[in-house]
Design an enzyme around this catalytic site. Structure first.
Site, PDB file in Angstrom:
ATOM      1  N   CYS A  79       0.840   5.388  10.049  1.00 23.41           N
ATOM      2  CA  CYS A  79       1.506   4.588  11.074  1.00 23.41           C
ATOM      3  C   CYS A  79       2.915   5.124  11.352  1.00 23.41           C
ATOM      4  O   CYS A  79       3.074   6.163  11.957  1.00 23.41           O
ATOM      5  CB  CYS A  79       1.503   3.111  10.691  1.00 23.41           C
ATOM      6  SG  CYS A  79       1.760   2.021  12.112  1.00 23.41           S
ATOM      7  N   HIS A 167      -4.099   1.878   9.528  1.00 25.35           N
ATOM      8  CA  HIS A 167      -3.831   1.589   8.113  1.00 25.35           C
ATOM      9  C   HIS A 167      -5.118   1.696   7.290  1.00 25.35           C
ATOM     10  O   HIS A 167      -5.958   0.794   7.337  1.00 25.35           O
ATOM     11  CB  HIS A 167      -3.234   0.188   7.964  1.00 25.35           C
ATOM     12  CG  HIS A 167      -1.829   0.077   8.461  1.00 25.35           C
ATOM     13  ND1 HIS A 167      -0.739   0.333   7.667  1.00 25.35           N
ATOM     14  CD2 HIS A 167      -1.331  -0.229   9.686  1.00 25.35           C
ATOM     15  CE1 HIS A 167       0.373   0.172   8.364  1.00 25.35           C
ATOM     16  NE2 HIS A 167       0.038  -0.167   9.599  1.00 25.35           N
ATOM     17  N   GLU A 169      -5.391   1.399   4.139  1.00 26.35           N
ATOM     18  CA  GLU A 169      -5.297   0.603   2.915  1.00 26.35           C
ATOM     19  C   GLU A 169      -5.778  -0.819   3.078  1.00 26.35           C
ATOM     20  O   GLU A 169      -6.048  -1.499   2.084  1.00 26.35           O
ATOM     21  CB  GLU A 169      -3.853   0.612   2.384  1.00 26.35           C
ATOM     22  CG  GLU A 169      -2.834  -0.146   3.228  1.00 26.35           C
ATOM     23  CD  GLU A 169      -2.232   0.654   4.376  1.00 26.35           C
ATOM     24  OE1 GLU A 169      -1.192   0.248   4.897  1.00 26.35           O
ATOM     25  OE2 GLU A 169      -2.830   1.690   4.772  1.00 26.35           O
ATOM     26  N   SER A 221       4.322 -16.314 -23.383  1.00 25.25           N
ATOM     27  CA  SER A 221       4.238 -17.496 -22.522  1.00 25.25           C
ATOM     28  C   SER A 221       2.839 -18.105 -22.528  1.00 25.25           C
ATOM     29  O   SER A 221       2.651 -19.203 -22.026  1.00 25.25           O
ATOM     30  CB  SER A 221       4.583 -17.102 -21.085  1.00 25.25           C
ATOM     31  OG  SER A 221       3.570 -16.263 -20.555  1.00 25.25           O
ATOM     32  N   SER A 226       2.344 -11.351 -20.670  1.00 27.78           N
ATOM     33  CA  SER A 226       2.970 -11.295 -21.996  1.00 27.78           C
ATOM     34  C   SER A 226       1.918 -11.102 -23.090  1.00 27.78           C
ATOM     35  O   SER A 226       2.174 -10.455 -24.109  1.00 27.78           O
ATOM     36  CB  SER A 226       3.809 -12.546 -22.263  1.00 27.78           C
ATOM     37  OG  SER A 226       3.009 -13.698 -22.389  1.00 27.78           O
TER      38      SER A 226
END
Length: 509
Positions: A79, A167, A169, A221, A226
């Protein structure tokens, strides 16, 4: 050395998506601002230029220095990237008479060109541009067109440089993954060896080299990031890792004990800290959402600091930072405006004089889950919905009291367990209940009631950046409403939140 694709970001909303699509091909890539990227070395196999909200004709349009890239390495402009390659190298980009946005068909495809190998004519692509390439330089060859865009794609003869005005993606470009495969594998020659197992092996070695015999402390957490960080560090340094899990009085029902039990089954050295009363006391009377977040964050740092100082000779603080957080902090325009404070351990490293280690800071969220699976972490933990760091504190839309927390814990437990029983939990990105600062009239038995209102929220998303409300079955919502009102004293009305992000956020505070 890990080979990689560099993605230069011009501020497009789709840049992270390019990175994720390349990673899905088992090819490692890194995203950098167009004006701040690392030295090009032998590990860089190719470069992708992202889209942009700018026009190349703007006076302040981004202008990357491609002197060591164009003609030297495979280069794909997407693009804005394609328009830049045309406009600044002898072509011309003009404002389009009709802005092309949305689905289009490639009426002409040069299937002999390697970029379009195995891509069919009339394939659907996604356009999103107001400008169009009017004229290309002499050595540029058109390799794809749509009915409205003659120069939908080009190849610079004598170079491995390509430009596409659509695009690849996004989901709506049906053969976009094939095109990206053609570029990163066939043109750039990437080996496709970026896998969860290879990441684990390389990261464990890096952690062992970096940390040696040093002691590390990690704040757990109960969430995916984590937990995966903890298991990865445990594999690398074993007993030198200590994890601290703080009960801030704002967790889900029975969550403190359940999470501690699951971590101990994983062999982690975890210290559980009951700090409920401190958080409740410090939150008393506070109704402003930002003040609440900052109070919860400050208390966490204070509690964590006290516990961490009980461990002798700690040198490192581990964090579950993931790649989107890193990209955000060095984005083209700097960090985004603060919509709300993110709850993390900001300030802890300086306060405790610790170095920071972030074993997941190269991974997207879906990659964290794949690495967790390869590490053998329970699917129940890896599939957990995200839960806000400040917990139920920002789902109580008024001052926080232990009584309100207890009410919301009961409501939340009924809702989350209901989603699981009905087979809906894994179809939802995040779900929760909000206790509103609203009372409404109701009737229970023959008595008039004046009690609290709860809003249920369930959203679908891939990364939390955007989200849409989930169309839960009416029968399910009816069952939840009846069960909550009948079982949770103090609630007499249930509403369902049908707003999307944007304009709303996932949480209410």
């Amino acid at each position: 050395m890990q080979e990689k694709i560099l993605i230069l970001d011009f501020g497009s909303q789709y840049t992270q998506l390019i990175g994720r699509r390349v990673r899905e091909l088992n090819v490692y890539c890194e995203i950098y601002p167009f004006n701040h990227f690392p030295a090009i070395d032998e590990t860089v196999k190719g470069v992708i230029l992202s889209g942009s909200p700018f026009s190349v004709r703007d006076a302040n349009a981004p202008k990357p220095d491609l002197s060591l890239i164009k003609g030297e390495l495979p280069l794909l402009g997407v693009c804005y990237g394609a328009q830049y390659l045309a406009h600044y190298f002898g072509g011309e980009v003009m404002a389009s008479d009709s802005r092309e946005y949305g689905r289009a068909k490639l009426g002409f495809v040069d299937s002999a060109n390697v970029l379009f190998k195995n891509i069919s004519e009339q394939t659907q692509v996604w356009m999103s541009h107001g400008d169009t390439i009017e004229r290309i330089p002499e050595n540029y060859k058109v390799i794809a067109s749509t009915a409205d865009v003659d120069k939908a794609a080009f190849h610079i003869e004598g170079e491995q440089t390509f430009g596409i005005q659509f695009h690849p993606e996004v989901y709506h470009t049906t053969e976009g993954t094939q095109l990206l495969h053609n570029f990163v594998v066939d043109i750039c020659g990437c080996k496709q060896d970026w896998t969860p197992d290879s990441f684990i092996e390389a990261t464990i070695k890096e952690l062992q080299d970096k940390l040696g015999d040093d002691k590390v402390v990690l704040g757990l957490s109960g969430g995916v990031d984590s937990s995966v960080a903890g298991v990865l560090l445990h594999r690398a340094i074993g007993k030198n890792l200590t994890c601290i899990f703080v009960d801030n009085g704002l967790l889900r029902k029975n969550e403190f004990q359940q999470v501690l039990d699951s971590y101990q089954h994983m062999g982690l050295n975890v210290i559980g800290v009951d700090a409920r009363q401190k958080f409740w006391d410090d939150l008393a009377g506070i109704t402003d959402p930002e003040t609440k977040r900052k109070t919860i964050g400050r208390d966490f740092i204070e509690v964590f600091d006290v516990e961490a100082h009980k461990i002798k000779d700690v040198k490192w603080l581990a964090q579950g930072t993931i790649y989107p957080d890193v990209i955000e902090s060095v984005s083209v325009n700097g960090p985004s405006a603060t919509i709300k404070s993110h709850h993390n351990v900001g300030g802890l490293p300086e306060k405790m004089n610790l170095k920071v280690v972030e074993p997941l800071n190269l991974l997207f969220k879906d990659e964290v889950r794949r690495v967790g699976k390869a590490l053998g972490i329970y699917p129940e933990l890896l599939g957990r919905h995200p839960f806000p760091g400040p917990g139920l504190g920002i789902r109580i839309l008024s001052d926080v009291t232990p009584e309100k927390v207890a009410i919301l814990q009961e409501v939340d437990a009924i809702f989350i367990n209901g989603l699981k029983e009905w087979g809906l939990y894994d179809k939802v990105w995040q779900a929760g209940a909000m206790l509103l600062p609203v009372q409404s009239v109701g009737v229970m038995g023959d008595e008039r009631t004046y009690e609290n209102v709860v809003a249920l929220r369930a959203v679908a998303s891939t990364d939390g950046m955007t989200a849409d409300w989930v169309h839960l079955p009416y029968e399910f919502l009816a069952k939840m409403s009846n069960e909550i009102i009948n079982k949770v004293r103090g609630i007499n009305r249930i509403v369902y939140d049908i707003s999307s992000k944007p304009p709303a956020t996932i949480e209410w505070e």
